[in-house]
Design a protein around this motif. Structure first.
Motif: not given
Lengths: 138, 138
Positions: A127, A133, B44, B70, B76-78, B80, B88-91
């Motif tokens: 991370a 973000p 991202p 994931e 990684i799913r993030h 907010q 939602v952000t994917y990294t």
DNA sequence: CACACCGGTATACTTCGGTAAACCGCTATC
DNA sequence: GATAGCGGTTTACCGAAGTATACCGGTGTG
């Protein structure tokens, strides 16, 4: 490193870069292509011989996959019409052997992935590598 | 070179050697996994943003593939939850980047295969590399 | 004679990967 | 109030991939 990974991509550029990857995956994908190739690495095999070696494949699938592999030049089909019960042998072509680095690459990653699944503690440090973000261009 | 390629294989040994390869292929196979990963290489992305970028993927598939990626620790799913419309952000995880050599390997072979298809004259030099078929252990 | 091996093919079936389109609650905009 | 965007889920459907089983003509083996 992936080429141009730091320069902006258009979807078109991405697809163009992906095409050879998909080509390779189409050839190698499916359940049986790689097992068959590996089965041929140690020398020529006959049909039933190969079927016994690949363990689980049906005659229909083996026949189909061998055709496709032959069309793509990865293996060579050799028929001895003279012999009493017509003998057919399949040989890994020199071109098929150019796949070794690819297979090796997949194998190495797959092994390491197994270890990674068993010991997920190394999952940290993943991370916070990109800008927060909030910095996203919406 | 493939390990043990000159020693005799039992079907069991072959399958054991193939397992990591199949693991990798299961993760990377299918139409969308790699395009998604490549789409995330440059930073991202949010869901719809990614859907636009991958070009052709449906929301359902994107959702499904992202879940699988994931679970395997590649992305990684993030979420907010505070933001007005939940963002939602994917990294791409650091672990996901360990795939670069594999992708590169596939890409290189795929490119060379395209050339090979176009100019098949190099197809020669593939026969007669093994013992004559008569030498086979029937 | 019956049986098994050879190199497959034919037919029928199930499962899976993927598509298409509608729908959900929520928010922001005109 | 209508429309559009967000992040998805739901339902229905299709074709490809893969499985299961039987069968073929030929030969060689007991």
């Amino acid at each position: 490193m992936l080429p141009n990974s730091s320069t902006p991509h258009t979807p078109q550029e991405c697809n163009a870069a992906m095409r050879p990857v998909r080509d390779a995956l189409d050839l190698l994908g499916g359940k049986w292509k790689l097992p068959i190739i590996v089965g041929l690495t140690s020398g020529p095999r006959r049909f039933k011989q190969l079927q016994r070696e690949v363990a689980g494949i049906t005659a229909k699938m083996l026949s189909k996959e061998l055709k496709e592999l032959e069309i793509n030049g990865l293996i060579i089909r050799h028929v001895q019409a003279d012999a009493a019960p017509v003998a057919v042998t399949y040989t890994l072509a020199a071109y098929g052997r150019t796949l070794y680095p690819v297979i090796e690459s997949l194998r190495t990653w797959g092994q390491q992935h197994r270890r990674h699944i068993m010991h997920p503690e190394t999952l940290e440090a993943a991370a916070g590598e990109w800008a927060a973000p909030e910095a996203l261009s919406a």
